[in-house]
Design a protein around this motif. Structure first.
Motif, mmCIF file in Angstrom:
data_model
loop_
_atom_site.group_PDB
_atom_site.id
_atom_site.type_symbol
_atom_site.label_atom_id
_atom_site.label_comp_id
_atom_site.label_asym_id
_atom_site.label_seq_id
_atom_site.Cartn_x
_atom_site.Cartn_y
_atom_site.Cartn_z
ATOM 1 N N VAL A 35 0.897 -1.498 -0.193
ATOM 2 C CA VAL A 35 -0.433 0.167 0.037
ATOM 3 C C VAL A 35 0.852 1.207 -0.024
ATOM 4 C CG1 VAL A 35 -2.028 1.340 1.564
ATOM 5 C CG2 VAL A 35 -1.787 -1.248 1.017
ATOM 6 N N PHE A 36 1.460 1.128 0.756
ATOM 7 C CA PHE A 36 2.732 2.344 0.357
ATOM 8 C C PHE A 36 3.550 2.667 -0.700
ATOM 9 C CE2 PHE A 36 6.605 4.302 0.992
ATOM 10 C CZ PHE A 36 6.399 5.204 2.549
ATOM 11 N N SER A 37 3.784 1.216 -1.206
ATOM 12 C CA SER A 37 4.526 1.451 -2.547
ATOM 13 C C SER A 37 3.793 2.570 -3.558
ATOM 14 C CB SER A 37 5.020 0.212 -3.203
ATOM 15 O OG SER A 37 6.411 -0.192 -1.777
ATOM 16 N N LEU A 38 2.512 1.379 -3.553
ATOM 17 C CA LEU A 38 1.808 1.861 -4.688
ATOM 18 C C LEU A 38 0.966 3.356 -4.336
ATOM 19 C CD1 LEU A 38 -0.435 -1.580 -4.933
ATOM 20 C CD2 LEU A 38 1.739 -0.619 -6.432
ATOM 21 N N THR A 39 1.123 3.752 -3.334
ATOM 22 C CA THR A 39 0.109 5.556 -3.169
ATOM 23 C C THR A 39 1.583 6.238 -2.756
ATOM 24 O OG1 THR A 39 -1.049 4.624 -1.400
ATOM 25 C CG2 THR A 39 -0.363 6.622 -1.360
ATOM 26 N N ALA A 40 2.603 5.997 -2.524
ATOM 27 C CA ALA A 40 4.366 7.230 -2.817
ATOM 28 C C ALA A 40 3.988 7.062 -3.782
ATOM 29 C CB ALA A 40 4.831 6.116 -2.257
ATOM 30 N N GLY A 41 3.771 6.436 -5.364
ATOM 31 C CA GLY A 41 3.691 6.402 -6.928
ATOM 32 C C GLY A 41 2.768 5.969 -7.136
#
Length: 333
Positions: free
Chosen positions: A263-269
Motif C-alpha cells: 500500500v505504501f509503495s503504490l500510494t507513493a508512486g
C-alpha cells in the motif's frame, strides 16, 4: 501362462541373478520384469534434459527485464546526475545539484513530505480497516468468505480513472456533492465542507484503490494461524484485545508487513488519484515528475525526482524484509 505368474517367475529369476549387486529401483524392476526398453530417442532426450542447466530457464525473463527495466533505470539514474544546456541537450558535467534542489527548494520539499504523509496515513488506515475484514474472511463460513472476497476484489476490475472521477462526484465541494448533500440533509453540517482537492480526498481515493492489497496478504497470514492458540489464550482468561495483541498480531506480522509495504509503495508512486482528487493543493512526486518532464522539459530534475521516489520505495521494502528476517531469526533461536 497367466501374466502375473510369468512376472513372478521372471522376478524370482531376476532376484536370483542380481545377488551380490546393488538393488534396482522400482521403475528399473518393472522395466526388467516386463522386458521393456526405452526408445533411443527417449534416452537421448532424458540425457539432454539432465544436461541442460536449470538457470538457462530464467534467461528469457532476465533478458526481458534487463532491456525493459534495468537498462532504462540505469539511463534514468545517469540522467539525474547530468546537466541540460539551453538547447535541451543532456550531458556532462556530472552534478548532484538536482537532488539538492529537491531538498532545498521549499516547494519541492513540500511535495516530498506530502507524498510521505499521504502514503503513511493511507497505509495506517488500510491496516486498521483491513484487519476486521480479513478476520471475518478467515473465520466465517465458506459462503460468507466468498462473498466478502468478491466484494474486496470487485473494484479491481474497474479502471482507476473511473473510480477517481466517481470519488470526485462524491466529494465535490458545494451543496451538489453527494457527501455534502447527505451531511446537510441529516443536519450534521449547516454549510458545505471542502474535501475535494485536499490531502484527505487523496487519502480516501488511495485507500479505496489499494485496500485489496492490504486485505489479501492479511487474510492469507491469518488463515495460517492455528485456532487452538487463540482458544488456549481465551481459556487462560485473556480478554479479546490481549488475544489479538499477544497472539493474532505477532503471528500475522508477515501479512501485515507485506500489505503495508504494498500500500505504501503504490500510494507513493500513484499519479491518477492525486491528479484527479488532489489538484494543486495535494501534489505528489508522481505529478511533479510529469510536470518537470512534459511541461518544463527538465529531464535531469525529473529523473532525480524519480530516483528519489524509487529509492524511497526500495528503502521501505528493505526495512520490511529486515523486520521479517529478524523475526525469523528470533523464532529460530
Amino acid at each position: 501362462m497367466p501374466t502375473h505368474k510369468l512376472c513372478a517367475k521372471r522376478g524370482i529369476a531376476l532376484v536370483s541373478r542380481s545377488r551380490g549387486r546393488p538393488a534396482m529401483t522400482t521403475s528399473d524392476d518393472a522395466v526388467a520384469v516386463l522386458g521393456i526398453q526405452a526408445p533411443p530417442a527417449t534416452r537421448r532426450a532424458s540425457r539432454w534434459r539432465l544436461a541442460l542447466p536449470v538457470g538457462l530457464l530464467a534467461v528469457p525473463m532476465l533478458a526481458f527485464l534487463t532491456y525493459f527495466f534495468f537498462y532504462p533505470a540505469l539511463g534514468l539514474l545517469l540522467s539525474s546526475i547530468q546537466t541540460q544546456d539551453s538547447r535541451g541537450i543532456i550531458g556532462r558535467p556530472f552534478t548532484l545539484a538536482h537532488y539538492a534542489r529537491l531538498i532545498n527548494v521549499e516547494l519541492y520539499a513540500r511535495v516530498l513530505w506530502t507524498t510521505l504523509r499521504i502514503s503513511i496515513v493511507t497505509s495506517v488506515l488500510a491496516t486498521v480497516l483491513a484487519y476486521p475484514v480479513a478476520l471475518v474472511m478467515v473465520k466465517s463460513r465458506p459462503m460468507v468468505t466468498r462473498i466478502i472476497t468478491l466484494i474486496v476484489i470487485a473494484p479491481l476490475i474497474v479502471s482507476v480513472v473511473v473510480r477517481g472521477y466517481g470519488w470526485q462526484l462524491v466529494l465535490q465541494n458545494g451543496p451538489k456533492g453527494m457527501l455534502n448533500w447527505i451531511l446537510m440533509t441529516l443536519h450534521i453540517v449547516d454549510a458545505p465542507i471542502s474535501v475535494l482537492y485536499t490531502e484527505a480526498a487523496v487519502v480516501i481515493g488511495s485507500l479505496h484503490v489499494f485496500f485489496p492489497m492490504m486485505v489479501l496478504p492479511l487474510a492469507s497470514a491469518l488463515g495460517k494461524i492455528d485456532p487452538n492458540l487463540e482458544d488456549a489464550a481465551r481459556m487462560l482468561g485473556a480478554p479479546w484485545w490481549k488475544v489479538f495483541l499477544r497472539v493474532t498480531l505477532p503471528l500475522s506480522m508477515p501479512g501485515f508487513v507485506a500489505g503495508f509495504t504494498l500500500v505504501f509503495s503504490l500510494t507513493a508512486g500513484s499519479f491518477v488519484i492525486p491528479a484527479i482528487l488532489g489538484g494543486a493543493s495535494a501534489v505528489m512526486l508522481g505529478n511533479l515528475i510529469e510536470q518537470q518532464i512534459f511541461v518544463v522539459y527538465d529531464w535531469p530534475f525529473g529523473a532525480a525526482i524519480a530516483v528519489v521516489l524509487v529509492g524511497l520505495v526500495l528503502a521501505v521494502n528493505g526495512v520490511s524484509m529486515w523486520l521479517l528476517e529478524g523475526r525469523r531469526l528470533r523464532r529460530a533461536e
